[in-house]
Write an enzyme that holds these catalytic residues in place. Structure first.
Site, PDB file in Angstrom:
ATOM      1  N   SER A 433       0.902  -1.227  -0.002  1.00  0.00           N
ATOM      2  CA  SER A 433       0.080   0.009  -0.075  1.00  0.00           C
ATOM      3  C   SER A 433       0.813   1.115   0.127  1.00  0.00           C
ATOM      4  O   SER A 433       1.539   1.449  -0.913  1.00  0.00           O
ATOM      5  CB  SER A 433      -0.924   0.008   1.303  1.00  0.00           C
ATOM      6  OG  SER A 433      -2.063   0.900   1.032  1.00  0.00           O
ATOM      7  N   ASP A 519     -10.049  -4.253  -4.539  1.00  0.00           N
ATOM      8  CA  ASP A 519      -9.386  -3.400  -3.328  1.00  0.00           C
ATOM      9  C   ASP A 519     -10.054  -2.005  -3.388  1.00  0.00           C
ATOM     10  O   ASP A 519      -9.941  -1.125  -4.564  1.00  0.00           O
ATOM     11  CB  ASP A 519      -7.912  -3.453  -3.739  1.00  0.00           C
ATOM     12  CG  ASP A 519      -6.975  -2.673  -2.687  1.00  0.00           C
ATOM     13  OD1 ASP A 519      -7.764  -2.065  -1.740  1.00  0.00           O
ATOM     14  OD2 ASP A 519      -5.803  -2.974  -2.913  1.00  0.00           O
ATOM     15  N   HIS A 556      -7.383  -5.845   0.168  1.00  0.00           N
ATOM     16  CA  HIS A 556      -6.115  -4.941   0.087  1.00  0.00           C
ATOM     17  C   HIS A 556      -4.721  -5.759   0.850  1.00  0.00           C
ATOM     18  O   HIS A 556      -3.749  -5.752   0.442  1.00  0.00           O
ATOM     19  CB  HIS A 556      -6.278  -3.965   1.065  1.00  0.00           C
ATOM     20  CG  HIS A 556      -5.395  -2.781   1.203  1.00  0.00           C
ATOM     21  ND1 HIS A 556      -5.112  -1.935  -0.153  1.00  0.00           N
ATOM     22  CD2 HIS A 556      -4.589  -2.224   1.932  1.00  0.00           C
ATOM     23  CE1 HIS A 556      -4.144  -1.051  -0.017  1.00  0.00           C
ATOM     24  NE2 HIS A 556      -3.784  -1.305   1.312  1.00  0.00           N
TER      25      HIS A 556
END
Length: 583
Positions: A433, A519, A556
């Protein structure tokens, strides 16, 4: 068995539990599940006396929730189409959800709302928070129609959180942890609002800020107040008496028993219980829980995580510090098998994040010993922009100072090689991320430094995403990254955004990129277009750039479920080992 989580999964095979909160009378369980990975949770209520779910179902909810004192009402949050939790609702058990009552709505797109109960059971706390500013309200948990009333109003640049406290003499107040005129935060007391909003002038300082120790939270119990602190990179707990909140370790201090470990307050729901649970975690030690008797300070280990056949004494964790280009020391946890020397022969894998003042708290990882048993060195970097070293270091790694995050990660890798600790030609790096942004940035800025890079669901199209207010989370993120509609902020983001700063053709390290169709935090188009640009600008290198996408249910952090996630982790680590030439 109150909730069989495996039985809740549908044919998609994906399941995430958003919340599971038992009612005060212990007859009901509020729980929510997501079966796609999109973080849209269905909220249900289970009668624990019969094991059956009630008829009412809330089709869209988010993570936080709270019960009223009489167990007849449940407060929950709802997010908008941009995945911003912006409303708090309350549902009366046994009634249609169409009759639910809106308690609070947050119109400012920079803010997200949350709700929780207090340990005393007397109040429900609601708060709305942006990256820099927050406001808290309280509702009477015994009469849910009374409130919400603001604890201290809203002032730009000031964040605070409130905890309810009942004192031995019958008085009550709120403990307020705030960064108001305190970079590392201080502790205040405030009266409980009763019928009207109040402002911050009603607050009284109870514990001033420390220059080096970050105050994270304050938890009130009948026997005293437990403070969670971050001190020199480690999270610790301190007990202070109600009548002297500024006391230095007035009632004791609990630190980790493990090298590189952290302690945290585990589930301790009873205000008057006298015992609290302390969880102790480390990367290379299975977790343990200790019961802390607040009255006497006695500690007793009551649970240890099982790890059959595993011997933590076979592994070593050390803290090292390496200089960044501006002279700032960058700490890192260096982990290895006891038989692996730090003599420049071993390959290394670095992991970094460095955003949001977030801390990847140490957590026993059963995959990590498998890596170290093969002669790898694993390094967790504590970068500016993260929270491991306190709030000042976070502020020195965001907005206009974001380059410091990337400089710090590179500095650790360069330091490991320069000091002859690991093989400088076999260093890999990994992050997820915002940590994937880190990987994209250090790939573009120093492609020569890495043998392999793993960028998981990476935030790599920074400028385009931050221009698109319709993309989930964008508006709430402007205070972390910048608003590109302002020229100065556009320029500093453009200077590091990986999509606009590709490494030169030739000499690129091997690259593994991941993404997920469902996501909601990093749209799959970001890693997809980055990979396409990388391959197009270096066709000969293209086959060494792999793109792994979860096209079905998955979120995610990859697949859900213990086996699904371990299989994913095995894929990633196998690729890293292969790229580093480890048999």
């Amino acid at each position: 068995m109150l909730l069989d989580i495996d039985a809740l999964a549908d044919e998609s095979g994906y399941l995430d539990v958003g919340l599971s909160i038992v009612s005060p009378d212990e007859d009901l369980l509020a729980y929510s599940v997501d079966t796609s990975g999109e973080e849209v949770f269905t909220l249900r209520f289970r009668d624990l006396r019969t094991g059956r779910d009630l008829e009412e179902v809330v089709g869209r909810s988010y993570y936080s929730g709270a019960w009223s004192a009489d167990s007849s009402w449940f407060f929950y949050t709802v997010h908008d189409e941009a995945y911003r939790p912006y409303e708090v609702w309350r549902h009366r058990i046994g009634t249609p959800v169409e009759e639910d009552v809106l308690v609070l709505s947050e119109p400012d797109q920079h803010f997200e709302v949350q709700v929780r109960g207090t340990r005393t059971g007397d109040l429900v706390v609601l708060w709305s928070e942006s990256n820099t500013t927050s406001e808290c309200w309280v509702v009477d948990a015994h009469d849910v129609g009374r409130g919400p009333w603001s604890v201290g109003g809203r002032r730009h640049g000031v964040r605070y959180h409130a905890e309810h406290r009942r004192l031995p003499d019958g008085r009550q107040d709120l403990l307020v942890v705030t960064d108001d005129d305190a970079v590392e935060l201080r502790l205040m007391t405030a009266p409980v609002p009763d019928g009207a909003d109040q402002d911050h002038t009603a607050w009284t300082e109870a514990r001033p800020a420390s220059g080096s120790t970050r105050l994270l939270r304050a938890d009130a119990f009948a026997a005293g107040v437990v403070l969670t602190l971050r001190d020199r990179g480690a999270q610790v707990l301190e007990l202070v008496p109600h009548d002297d909140l500024a006391a230095a370790q007035g009632g004791g201090r609990v630190e980790s028993d493990f090298p590189g470990g952290d302690v945290s307050l585990a589930s301790s729901p009873l205000y008057d219980g006298g015992l609290v649970m302390v969880r102790d975690d480390a990367w290379l030690h299975p977790a343990a829980c200790r019961a802390w008797e607040l009255g006497t300070g006695a500690l007793e280990t009551v649970w240890r995580q099982e790890a059959p056949g595993y011997d933590p004494e076979q592994y070593v964790t050390e803290r090292r510090t390496f200089p960044a280009p501006d002279g700032t020391g960058v700490p890192a946890l260096v982990m290895r098998h006891r038989d692996t020397p730090l003599d420049g022969t071993a390959p290394a894998l670095l992991y970094g994040y460095g955003s949001y003042e977030a801390v990847f708290e140490p957590e026993w990882d059963p995959a990590l010993p498998s890596l170290l048993d093969r002669g790898m060195v694993y390094v967790f970097t504590h970068l500016r922009g993260g929270g491991e070293m306190g709030r000042r270091r976070y502020l020195d790694g965001k907005l206009a100072h974001k380059q410091h995050t990337f400089d710090d990660h590179i500095a650790v890798a360069d330091g490991l090689a320069r000091e002859g600790l690991v093989d400088g030609d076999r260093i890999a790096t990994r992050g997820l991320s915002a940590g994937g942004l880190l990987q994209g940035a250090v790939l573009g800025q120093r492609p020569d430094r890495w043998r392999a890079v793993v960028a998981e669901v990476p935030f790599v199209d920074v400028v385009t995403t931050m221009f698109d207010a319709e993309t989930p989370l964008t508006v709430t993120e402007w205070e972390e990254w910048g608003d590109p509609r302002r020229r100065e902020e556009f320029d500093w983001m453009l200077a590091y955004s990986p999509y606009e700063n590709l490494p030169p053709a030739g000499g690129r390290p091997d690259l593994l990129v991941t993404g997920a169709v469902h996501d909601p935090r990093v749209m799959v188009r970001e890693p997809a277009k980055w990979v396409a640009a990388l391959r197009a600008t270096d066709p000969d290198w293209g086959p060494r750039c792999l793109f792994r996408v979860e096209t079905g249910a998955g979120a995610h952090v990859g697949p859900s479920g213990r086996y699904g996630h371990l299989a994913y982790e095995a894929e990633v680590l196998a690729w890293v080992l292969d790229r580093l030439g480890v048999a």
